[in-house]
Design a protein around this motif. Structure first.
Motif, PDB file in Angstrom:
ATOM      1  N   VAL A 130      18.480  81.873 -30.968  1.00  0.00           N
ATOM      2  CA  VAL A 130      17.610  81.253 -31.962  1.00  0.00           C
ATOM      3  C   VAL A 130      17.985  79.784 -32.139  1.00  0.00           C
ATOM      4  O   VAL A 130      17.126  78.898 -32.130  1.00  0.00           O
ATOM      5  N   GLU A 131      19.269  79.518 -32.261  1.00  0.00           N
ATOM      6  CA  GLU A 131      19.723  78.141 -32.448  1.00  0.00           C
ATOM      7  C   GLU A 131      19.392  77.273 -31.237  1.00  0.00           C
ATOM      8  O   GLU A 131      18.966  76.127 -31.383  1.00  0.00           O
ATOM      9  N   ALA A 132      19.572  77.804 -30.034  1.00  0.00           N
ATOM     10  CA  ALA A 132      19.241  77.037 -28.823  1.00  0.00           C
ATOM     11  C   ALA A 132      17.753  76.690 -28.809  1.00  0.00           C
ATOM     12  O   ALA A 132      17.370  75.550 -28.491  1.00  0.00           O
ATOM     13  N   HIS A 133      16.910  77.641 -29.152  1.00  0.00           N
ATOM     14  CA  HIS A 133      15.455  77.398 -29.201  1.00  0.00           C
ATOM     15  C   HIS A 133      15.141  76.321 -30.248  1.00  0.00           C
ATOM     16  O   HIS A 133      14.421  75.361 -29.960  1.00  0.00           O
ATOM     17  N   LEU A 174      13.584  72.325 -30.061  1.00  0.00           N
ATOM     18  CA  LEU A 174      12.437  71.777 -30.793  1.00  0.00           C
ATOM     19  C   LEU A 174      12.818  70.499 -31.540  1.00  0.00           C
ATOM     20  O   LEU A 174      12.034  69.545 -31.590  1.00  0.00           O
ATOM     21  N   VAL A 175      14.015  70.486 -32.121  1.00  0.00           N
ATOM     22  CA  VAL A 175      14.499  69.276 -32.807  1.00  0.00           C
ATOM     23  C   VAL A 175      14.533  68.117 -31.816  1.00  0.00           C
ATOM     24  O   VAL A 175      14.042  67.015 -32.110  1.00  0.00           O
ATOM     25  N   ALA A 194      13.429  60.467 -38.300  1.00  0.00           N
ATOM     26  CA  ALA A 194      13.102  61.012 -39.627  1.00  0.00           C
ATOM     27  C   ALA A 194      12.512  62.415 -39.492  1.00  0.00           C
ATOM     28  O   ALA A 194      12.925  63.353 -40.192  1.00  0.00           O
ATOM     29  N   HIS A 195      11.567  62.561 -38.586  1.00  0.00           N
ATOM     30  CA  HIS A 195      10.981  63.889 -38.368  1.00  0.00           C
ATOM     31  C   HIS A 195      12.026  64.845 -37.800  1.00  0.00           C
ATOM     32  O   HIS A 195      12.086  66.015 -38.184  1.00  0.00           O
ATOM     33  N   ALA A 196      12.860  64.354 -36.886  1.00  0.00           N
ATOM     34  CA  ALA A 196      13.895  65.209 -36.287  1.00  0.00           C
ATOM     35  C   ALA A 196      14.867  65.720 -37.347  1.00  0.00           C
ATOM     36  O   ALA A 196      15.264  66.894 -37.318  1.00  0.00           O
ATOM     37  N   ALA A 197      15.246  64.864 -38.289  1.00  0.00           N
ATOM     38  CA  ALA A 197      16.168  65.292 -39.353  1.00  0.00           C
ATOM     39  C   ALA A 197      15.532  66.387 -40.211  1.00  0.00           C
ATOM     40  O   ALA A 197      16.202  67.351 -40.595  1.00  0.00           O
ATOM     41  N   ASN A 198      14.244  66.258 -40.491  1.00  0.00           N
ATOM     42  CA  ASN A 198      13.553  67.293 -41.262  1.00  0.00           C
ATOM     43  C   ASN A 198      13.468  68.605 -40.488  1.00  0.00           C
ATOM     44  O   ASN A 198      13.686  69.681 -41.049  1.00  0.00           O
ATOM     45  N   VAL A 199      13.162  68.512 -39.198  1.00  0.00           N
ATOM     46  CA  VAL A 199      13.069  69.720 -38.383  1.00  0.00           C
ATOM     47  C   VAL A 199      14.456  70.362 -38.247  1.00  0.00           C
ATOM     48  O   VAL A 199      14.593  71.586 -38.259  1.00  0.00           O
ATOM     49  N   ALA A 221       7.040  70.496 -35.626  1.00  0.00           N
ATOM     50  CA  ALA A 221       7.908  71.524 -35.045  1.00  0.00           C
ATOM     51  C   ALA A 221       7.070  72.635 -34.418  1.00  0.00           C
ATOM     52  O   ALA A 221       7.352  73.093 -33.308  1.00  0.00           O
ATOM     53  N   PHE A 222       6.031  73.076 -35.124  1.00  0.00           N
ATOM     54  CA  PHE A 222       5.138  74.099 -34.573  1.00  0.00           C
ATOM     55  C   PHE A 222       4.410  73.565 -33.342  1.00  0.00           C
ATOM     56  O   PHE A 222       4.253  74.279 -32.346  1.00  0.00           O
ATOM     57  N   ASP A 223       3.970  72.292 -33.399  1.00  0.00           N
ATOM     58  CA  ASP A 223       3.306  71.685 -32.239  1.00  0.00           C
ATOM     59  C   ASP A 223       4.231  71.659 -31.031  1.00  0.00           C
ATOM     60  O   ASP A 223       3.809  71.946 -29.908  1.00  0.00           O
ATOM     61  N   ALA A 224       5.495  71.312 -31.249  1.00  0.00           N
ATOM     62  CA  ALA A 224       6.459  71.240 -30.149  1.00  0.00           C
ATOM     63  C   ALA A 224       6.657  72.606 -29.501  1.00  0.00           C
ATOM     64  O   ALA A 224       6.928  72.706 -28.306  1.00  0.00           O
ATOM     65  N   ALA A 225       6.489  73.660 -30.295  1.00  0.00           N
ATOM     66  CA  ALA A 225       6.627  75.031 -29.771  1.00  0.00           C
ATOM     67  C   ALA A 225       5.296  75.573 -29.265  1.00  0.00           C
ATOM     68  O   ALA A 225       5.227  76.713 -28.817  1.00  0.00           O
ATOM     69  N   ASP A 226       4.252  74.767 -29.368  1.00  0.00           N
ATOM     70  CA  ASP A 226       2.899  75.194 -28.979  1.00  0.00           C
ATOM     71  C   ASP A 226       2.489  76.448 -29.737  1.00  0.00           C
ATOM     72  O   ASP A 226       1.983  77.413 -29.175  1.00  0.00           O
TER      73      ASP A 226
END
Length: 193
Positions: free
Chosen positions: A107-110, A114-115, A125-130, A182-187
């Motif tokens: 889970v953490e690797a996945h 995404l981060v 900024a977005h990465a810190a939130n994700v 984050a959801f977009d990055a995971a499609d």
């Protein structure tokens, strides 16, 4: 799930991508505000499974998604016990609880991937939130961020984020967008929140 191995097309069983899609669409249907939207998600799930001669039901007593071959069903829609030759062909996916995905390292690797994707595309900024959202989902639910329900996103935004992160003004102003990224990055489809 009863078996952890990847099932292949030659045996007629479900690939991991189909199981993941069925789970994601079930979660989206459960979280949908509008019944038409929920019905659309369930319909899409049913189409994906029907292509593989599988069907699904949610066992409400323990909130588990069950995927099994259509051949197990009688004409009235009930499962014919005498038609089940191998119960290992069924999939059981818990929809609630702390151990839905199970393997924290996976889970953490996945989530970390995404981060990284969000940071590369949209900045720190977005990465810190994700990353904060990934910590919340991973540590509290042992789940990938892209499987979060509307209720879990709301819990993150209203409780975890203000109490456990020290965001900059920039981060705080874009946190809702960050979750969508984050959801977009995971499609994956993001539930309305």
């Amino acid at each position: 799930m009863p078996e952890e191995t990847t099932r292949d097309d030659e045996t007629g069983e479900l690939p991991d991508a189909v199981v993941d899609a069925a789970e994601r669409l079930t979660r989206l249907a459960r979280d949908a505000v509008d019944e038409n939207e929920a019905a659309a998600y369930r319909g899409r799930r049913d189409e994906i499974l029907a292509e593989r001669d599988f069907t699904s039901r949610v066992r409400e007593e323990d909130e588990t998604l069950v995927l099994h071959p259509e051949e197990w069903l009688a004409d009235d829609g009930t499962v014919r016990i005498d038609s089940i030759d191998d119960t290992g062909r069924a999939y059981e996916i818990p929809l609630t609880g702390a151990d839905v995905d199970g393997d924290w390292e996976a889970v953490e690797a996945h989530n970390a991937g995404l981060v990284d994707s969000v940071e590369a595309e949209h900045g720190p900024a977005h990465a810190a939130n994700v990353r904060a959202f990934a910590d919340f989902m991973g540590n509290h639910y042992v789940r990938r961020v892209d499987t979060a329900s509307r209720a879990e996103i709301r819990e993150f935004l209203s409780e975890y984020y203000p109490r456990n992160t020290w965001p900059s003004e920039k981060q705080e102003s874009v946190v809702r967008d960050s979750i969508e990224l984050a959801f977009d990055a995971a499609d994956a489809d993001v539930p309305e929140f």
